[in-house]
Design an enzyme around this catalytic site. Sequence first.
Site, short mmCIF file in Angstrom:
data_model
loop_
_atom_site.label_atom_id
_atom_site.label_comp_id
_atom_site.label_asym_id
_atom_site.label_seq_id
_atom_site.Cartn_x
_atom_site.Cartn_y
_atom_site.Cartn_z
N MET A 105 3.15 39.34 -30.94
CA MET A 105 4.04 39.32 -32.11
C MET A 105 5.34 40.02 -31.74
SD MET A 105 1.74 39.39 -35.50
CE MET A 105 1.55 41.15 -35.67
N HIS A 165 1.55 45.22 -23.47
CA HIS A 165 1.80 43.77 -23.37
C HIS A 165 2.16 43.39 -21.93
CE1 HIS A 165 2.93 44.36 -27.76
NE2 HIS A 165 2.07 43.37 -27.84
N ASP A 186 -7.22 45.99 -29.32
CA ASP A 186 -7.66 45.30 -30.54
C ASP A 186 -9.03 44.68 -30.23
OD1 ASP A 186 -5.18 45.73 -32.09
OD2 ASP A 186 -4.31 44.53 -30.49
N SER A 203 0.96 50.86 -29.05
CA SER A 203 0.91 49.87 -30.12
C SER A 203 2.33 49.67 -30.64
CB SER A 203 0.01 50.39 -31.25
OG SER A 203 0.30 49.70 -32.45
N ARG A 228 3.17 49.37 -33.57
CA ARG A 228 3.34 50.14 -34.81
C ARG A 228 3.52 51.64 -34.55
NH1 ARG A 228 -0.30 45.96 -37.09
NH2 ARG A 228 0.80 44.96 -38.80
O1 PAF Z 1 -2.51 41.06 -31.28
C1 PAF Z 1 -1.52 40.47 -31.74
O2 PAF Z 1 -0.37 40.79 -31.43
C2 PAF Z 1 -1.72 39.35 -32.76
O3 PAF Z 1 -2.80 39.60 -33.60
C3 PAF Z 1 -1.83 37.96 -32.11
C4 PAF Z 1 -3.08 37.85 -31.23
C5 PAF Z 1 -0.60 37.67 -31.28
C6 PAF Z 1 -1.95 36.88 -33.20
O4 PAF Z 1 -0.83 36.88 -34.03
#
Ligand code: PAF
Length: 289
Positions: A34, A41, A154, A189, A191
């Site tokens: 996102m 990431h 997650d 994260s 957030r």
């Molecule tokens: O983990 C995330 O960033 C979101 O939940 C994902 C997997 C991209 C789905 O929108």
Amino acid sequence: MTDTPLRLRTLADLRAVLGEHRRAGRRIGFVPTMGALHDGHVSLVEQARAASDVTVASIFVNPTQFAPGEDLDTYPRTEEADITRLAAVGTDIVYLPTVEEMYPSGSVTNVRVEEMSDLLDGIHRPHFFYGVATVVARLFVHVQPDVSVFGEKDYQQLQIIRRMVRDLGFPIEVIGGTTVRDADGLAQSSRNTYLQAEERLKANTMSSALHRAASRISIGVPVDDALGEARVRIEAAGFDRLDYVSAVDPDSLQDLPDGPIASGFVGRVLAAAWMGKTRLIDNMGFKRA
Ligand code: PAF
């Protein structure tokens, strides 16, 4: 393959470009995001690159996984900085679909992974995993990757995606990426940027409490004792509301029974709690000695 990622915003363009790669026999690796990218990431993209010939990352803030009143409007959107990070790590294609591209008007098809979506986070955010499963299924159909990488941070999401892939027969290998942590243990994260300075100082208590609970369960301390102590530690550190601290079976996500667990058992401890306006989640694996 390239230094500068190709930016694609429509399914038609994505299909045309990936079709050529597929015809050339190249393996496609995919990391859905996102945006608001951090080192966690980046490490997922590195893993996708290592497992494929063409790496695709998507950036899409998915409205269906936010309930009314949650942070959809304020979720950090940092597209240019994200693409710079993705370029640095060798991403070939960045897919940036619009809401209309992902959810064509009048679209009524959704994916629900029953049972696993109604536990843990699903109790506190009942809409969440239905939105995640729906958008990830749609992204899988758009990208048609051979391999896709999701963060263990997650953990419930990762296991739900694995189950969806199995149940629906998607020909996709799902890889879990190790959680990247700040020096004090706080799991990275998007957030975390919401945390005020004084909240950030206390936020790592969740990871240290989980770490201790995992270690104690692995040496035979009864599950309820270990979780009870973790609860006290998290609450004493100034978290405002503790949604859950649980020890679960790593596949079914069902709570473990109280008492010491059997030697050799591999499990997971997970927690979610609010620090001011920020909801933090974390988890750790353990193995009973
Ligand atoms: O983990 C995330 O960033 C979101 O939940 C994902 C997997 C991209 C789905 O929108």
